[in-house]
Design an enzyme around this catalytic site. Structure first.
Site, PDB file in Angstrom:
ATOM      1  N   LYS A   9       0.743  -1.311   0.041  1.00 24.79           N
ATOM      2  CA  LYS A   9       0.013  -0.056  -0.096  1.00 24.79           C
ATOM      3  C   LYS A   9       0.694   1.290  -0.168  1.00 24.79           C
ATOM      4  O   LYS A   9       0.865   2.155  -0.674  1.00 24.79           O
ATOM      5  CB  LYS A   9      -0.929   0.027   1.252  1.00 24.79           C
ATOM      6  CG  LYS A   9      -1.821   1.313   1.426  1.00 24.79           C
ATOM      7  CD  LYS A   9      -2.641   1.166   2.403  1.00 24.79           C
ATOM      8  CE  LYS A   9      -3.563   2.519   2.507  1.00 24.79           C
ATOM      9  NZ  LYS A   9      -4.556   2.431   3.872  1.00 24.79           N
TER      10      LYS A   9
ATOM     11  N   GLU B  30      10.266  -4.870   4.744  1.00 22.32           N
ATOM     12  CA  GLU B  30      10.189  -5.995   4.339  1.00 22.32           C
ATOM     13  C   GLU B  30       9.978  -6.364   2.789  1.00 22.32           C
ATOM     14  O   GLU B  30      10.751  -6.979   2.036  1.00 22.32           O
ATOM     15  CB  GLU B  30       9.381  -7.110   4.945  1.00 22.32           C
ATOM     16  CG  GLU B  30       9.468  -7.403   6.431  1.00 22.32           C
ATOM     17  CD  GLU B  30       9.042  -6.140   7.468  1.00 22.32           C
ATOM     18  OE1 GLU B  30       8.685  -5.076   6.789  1.00 22.32           O
ATOM     19  OE2 GLU B  30       8.749  -6.283   8.621  1.00 22.32           O
TER      20      GLU B  30
ATOM     21  N   GLY C  23      -5.172  -1.839   4.668  1.00 26.53           N
ATOM     22  CA  GLY C  23      -4.210  -2.945   4.202  1.00 26.53           C
ATOM     23  C   GLY C  23      -5.072  -4.255   4.600  1.00 26.53           C
ATOM     24  O   GLY C  23      -5.067  -5.099   3.787  1.00 26.53           O
ATOM     25  N   ARG C  24      -5.532  -4.453   5.781  1.00 30.93           N
ATOM     26  CA  ARG C  24      -6.045  -5.589   6.119  1.00 30.93           C
ATOM     27  C   ARG C  24      -7.559  -5.729   5.693  1.00 30.93           C
ATOM     28  O   ARG C  24      -8.233  -6.746   6.064  1.00 30.93           O
ATOM     29  CB  ARG C  24      -6.190  -5.925   7.732  1.00 30.93           C
ATOM     30  CG  ARG C  24      -6.622  -4.627   8.451  1.00 30.93           C
ATOM     31  CD  ARG C  24      -6.411  -4.575   9.887  1.00 30.93           C
ATOM     32  NE  ARG C  24      -6.922  -3.685  10.919  1.00 30.93           N
ATOM     33  CZ  ARG C  24      -6.148  -2.351  10.743  1.00 30.93           C
ATOM     34  NH1 ARG C  24      -4.978  -2.190  10.231  1.00 30.93           N
ATOM     35  NH2 ARG C  24      -6.572  -1.305  11.566  1.00 30.93           N
TER      36      ARG C  24
ATOM     37  N   GLU D  50      -5.203  -6.224  14.631  1.00 32.54           N
ATOM     38  CA  GLU D  50      -4.731  -5.098  14.284  1.00 32.54           C
ATOM     39  C   GLU D  50      -5.700  -3.828  14.185  1.00 32.54           C
ATOM     40  O   GLU D  50      -5.538  -2.986  14.555  1.00 32.54           O
ATOM     41  CB  GLU D  50      -4.240  -5.008  12.849  1.00 32.54           C
ATOM     42  CG  GLU D  50      -3.053  -4.221  12.561  1.00 32.54           C
ATOM     43  CD  GLU D  50      -2.099  -4.325  11.197  1.00 32.54           C
ATOM     44  OE1 GLU D  50      -2.721  -3.899  10.143  1.00 32.54           O
ATOM     45  OE2 GLU D  50      -1.049  -4.668  11.277  1.00 32.54           O
TER      46      GLU D  50
ATOM     47  N   HIS E 167      -6.832 -32.578  17.790  1.00 31.79           N
ATOM     48  CA  HIS E 167      -5.591 -33.497  18.266  1.00 31.79           C
ATOM     49  C   HIS E 167      -4.651 -32.519  18.798  1.00 31.79           C
ATOM     50  O   HIS E 167      -3.707 -33.114  19.156  1.00 31.79           O
ATOM     51  CB  HIS E 167      -5.348 -34.537  17.334  1.00 31.79           C
ATOM     52  CG  HIS E 167      -6.234 -35.541  16.899  1.00 31.79           C
ATOM     53  ND1 HIS E 167      -6.606 -36.656  17.485  1.00 31.79           N
ATOM     54  CD2 HIS E 167      -7.022 -35.516  15.991  1.00 31.79           C
ATOM     55  CE1 HIS E 167      -7.495 -37.498  17.000  1.00 31.79           C
ATOM     56  NE2 HIS E 167      -7.984 -36.672  15.860  1.00 31.79           N
TER      57      HIS E 167
ATOM     58  N   LYS F 253       8.826  -0.873  14.019  1.00 28.18           N
ATOM     59  CA  LYS F 253       9.554  -0.661  12.724  1.00 28.18           C
ATOM     60  C   LYS F 253      10.657   0.387  12.799  1.00 28.18           C
ATOM     61  O   LYS F 253      11.745   0.315  12.298  1.00 28.18           O
ATOM     62  CB  LYS F 253       8.469  -0.179  11.741  1.00 28.18           C
ATOM     63  CG  LYS F 253       7.568  -1.164  11.244  1.00 28.18           C
ATOM     64  CD  LYS F 253       6.703  -0.383  10.426  1.00 28.18           C
ATOM     65  CE  LYS F 253       5.411  -1.232  10.151  1.00 28.18           C
ATOM     66  NZ  LYS F 253       4.402  -0.521   9.224  1.00 28.18           N
TER      67      LYS F 253
HETATM   68  O1  F6P Z   1       2.712  -3.910   9.864  1.00 28.24           O
HETATM   69  C1  F6P Z   1       1.578  -3.033   9.668  1.00 28.24           C
HETATM   70  C2  F6P Z   1       1.453  -2.722   8.114  1.00 28.24           C
HETATM   71  O2  F6P Z   1       1.073  -1.075   8.162  1.00 28.24           O
HETATM   72  C3  F6P Z   1      -0.129  -3.496   8.023  1.00 28.24           C
HETATM   73  O3  F6P Z   1      -1.233  -2.594   8.417  1.00 28.24           O
HETATM   74  C4  F6P Z   1       0.067  -3.545   6.528  1.00 28.24           C
HETATM   75  O4  F6P Z   1      -1.002  -4.206   6.026  1.00 28.24           O
HETATM   76  C5  F6P Z   1       1.376  -3.778   6.429  1.00 28.24           C
HETATM   77  O5  F6P Z   1       1.869  -3.165   7.422  1.00 28.24           O
HETATM   78  C6  F6P Z   1       1.816  -3.929   5.087  1.00 28.24           C
HETATM   79  O6  F6P Z   1       1.918  -2.586   4.560  1.00 28.24           O
HETATM   80  P1  F6P Z   1       2.099  -2.020   3.017  1.00 28.24           P
HETATM   81  O7  F6P Z   1       0.848  -2.641   2.351  1.00 28.24           O
HETATM   82  O8  F6P Z   1       2.057  -0.508   3.169  1.00 28.24           O
HETATM   83  O9  F6P Z   1       3.409  -2.716   2.406  1.00 28.24           O
END
Ligand code: F6P
Length: 563
Positions: A215, A221, A287-288, A373, A404, A528
């Site tokens: 987003k 990452e 995002g979610r 979240e 189980h 972060k």
């Molecule tokens: O770790 C939090 C977050 O901001 C989430 O809310 C989001 O889905 C994810 O990181 C990834 O963010 P992006 O889509 O901006 O890479």
């Protein structure tokens, strides 16, 4: 300053007080699902609902007619309906980010263009413009018209993203595997290099398309992994003699093998991805809450346009129900309210979601981000502290594996763990074991578990089996452990969309009762920031000196042992 009204403190509502008294009265009289079933032959009928191809049975919850009436009264007193309408209309209910919350606009059909205008923007028209571009792109890839830099058609897709830019696509991809008729997808999320290494193993870059989903397009990452994938693509193509070592050849290869999904199209271009191959969404999609936006591009590649349209239609069916059904018969509202009942009046700390469908094995993980979240917060949407417990822990595992492993705790542990059991009448893989339909054995387990949890097993029943007296208590099942049964006809794109929207709105209902902005996520920011400050400390003593004693000690261990 936001114009959104301050949240109502639920604990000051008449319904809250009445619910507390009602709970005491229930306990005094003895909470007994067995007795409640016996006393009311229509209990199941009254507490069952059919919505969007899904059948819901709430009868094994710890609720009576009065509980439901009081929960609905609470919902009205805290203004659930007004806030729901404000969300659908695009008001900036995400106050801490001053944003509209319009995931419901992502699944409005084309004939609703013009119905949701936000800040002068026709959201539904914008949604369909992007959808049409995605369908067109996906069709070119699926048909083989889109070629890689060496002229080969695409066979594999690697989707890079994390959190909301990963969990939804992975979960849906896994859930709809029987419908797969396009390129196979692999999903990389973790910055742990092991994730990328394993996902790229065996892939040929000439037939691989990489989708970078972020987003913000700033997530450490994802951007690190995207660079790593670009290096892999270019190095391997060069080693294979497929491209030469010039910047032009590299740019051409990236243009043929990288596409992006983001709200930040400028950063996408800076990365070297052709804006023509970028698919946007908007800051009013969290995002979610985004799997049904351009974030679902991998799903259109894998399953095709028609299935994605059915998926969106499932969401929309639940959106319509949530928007219009009276609260007394409104399934997401009732499920959210029952969760509040358990968290705030029975001290439930967690909620299990137990899909009796192997294809839904990532659904609990997906729900963890969606629910935790969203509602894992101690501050309300006007900046004041919450007045109650909020945000239960969601967890689960596909049945019967969970049986189980951890069901012991649900059946006989000392904590209340409300649970949603999800199953489907039909399976895409019908199988017989001799004359026995194996899916029916599976479904028998689905039915047996909620039965055991609700009605338990008394000491007398245990004794009647000849159990030694001292062992009787260990074999007694108290019962009265609340469950909701969700039964679908089949796990289709439509029902999956409906299930996701269901939990989105459950989350919204709980968050609204507690006064939360369920659409921000400030709690993930500090880690972060600190990670960025720690990165230089691996080699730089001045950066290390600024760290706390524990981090210094851990870093000393790292430095002493790094190979
Ligand atoms: O770790 C939090 C977050 O901001 C989430 O809310 C989001 O889905 C994810 O990181 C990834 O963010 P992006 O889509 O901006 O890479």
């Amino acid at each position: 300053m936001s114009t959104i009204k301050a949240p109502v403190d639920p604990t000051t509502c008449p319904a809250w007080k009445a619910l507390a008294e009602h709970k005491e009265a229930l306990e005094e009289a003895g909470i007994s699902l067995k007795d409640w079933f016996a006393a009311d032959p229509d209990r199941v009928g009254k507490l069952s609902f059919d919505v969007a191809d899904l059948h819901f049975d709430f009868s094994k919850n710890l609720v009576t007619d009065e509980t439901i009436a009081l929960l609905v009264q609470l919902a009205r007193e805290v203004g659930i309906e007004e806030r729901r309408d404000a969300m659908y209309a695009g008001e900036h209910i995400n106050t801490t980010e001053n944003r509209a919350v319009l995931h419901t606009a992502l699944r409005r059909p084309k004939n609703e263009v013009g119905t949701v205008m936000v800040d002068g923007q026709d959201c539904v028209a914008d949604v369909h413009t992007v959808l049409d571009r995605m369908y067109d792109f996906a069709e070119r890839v699926r048909s083989g018209a889109w070629r890689g830099v060496t002229g080969h058609a695409i066979k594999n897709v690697v989707s890079i993203g994390i959190g909301g830019s990963d969990l939804g696509p992975v979960m849906v991809y896994e859930s709809l595997r029987p419908y797969l008729d396009g390129p196979a997808c692999r999903f990389v999320s973790n910055i742990d290099p092991n994730d990328m290494a394993e996902k790229l193993r065996g892939l040929d870059p000439e037939t691989t398309l990489v989708i970078v989903v972020s987003k913000t397009f700033t997530t450490l990452e994802t951007i690190t992994n995207a660079r790593e994938a670009r290096t892999w693509l270019l190095d391997t193509l060069r080693e294979q003699g497929a491209i030469n070592n010039t910047p032009e050849a590299a740019a051409d290869a990236v243009a043929h093998h990288f596409v992006a999904v983001s709200t930040n199209l400028e950063l996408v271009a800076d990365f070297g991805i052709d804006p023509e191959n970028a698919f946007g969404f908007w800051n009013w999609v969290g995002g979610r809450y985004s799997v049904d936006s351009a974030v679902g591009l991998s799903l259109i590649l894998a399953f095709g346009r028609e299935k994605f349209e059915q998926f969106l239609a499932g969401f929309h069916a639940i959106d319509e129900h949530f928007a219009s059904a009276p609260l007394e018969k409104n399934v997401p509202a009732l499920m959210g309210l029952m969760n509040v009942w358990y968290v705030n009046f029975f001290d439930a700390e967690s909620h299990a979601v137990l899909p009796y469908c192997q294809y839904l094995h990532r659904f609990p993980a997906y729900l963890q981000q969606l629910t935790m979240e969203s509602n894992g917060k101690g501050t309300r949407w006007d900046g004041t502290p919450v007045t109650t417990k909020t945000g239960e822990i969601f967890w689960g595992e596909a049945g019967t594996n969970g049986q189980h492993a951890f069901y012991q705790l649900i059946h006989q542990g000392t904590r209340m763990i409300p649970a949603d059991f999800i199953a489907f009448v039909n399976t895409p893989n019908p199988t017989k074991d001799g004359d026995q339909d194996v899916h029916e054995v599976f479904l028998a387990n689905y039915l047996a578990q909620t039965k055991a949890l609700a009605f338990g097993k008394t000491a007398d029943e245990v004794r009647a089996e000849g159990t030694a007296e001292w062992m009787v208590p260990a074999r007694v099942f108290e019962g009265n452990r609340p469950t909701t049964s969700i039964f679908g006809k089949a796990l289709t794109p439509f029902t999956l969309g409906a299930l996701i929207a269901l939990y989105e709105h459950i989350t919204f209902v709980e968050g609204t009762v507690w006064g939360l902005d369920s659409f921000d996520q400030w709690g993930v920011e500090l880690g972060k920031q600190l990670a960025k400050q720690i990165v230089p400390a691996f080699d730089d003593d001045d950066a290390l000196a600024k760290q706390d004693a524990s981090t210094k000690a851990l870093m000393a261990f790292y430095r002493a042992n790094r190979a």
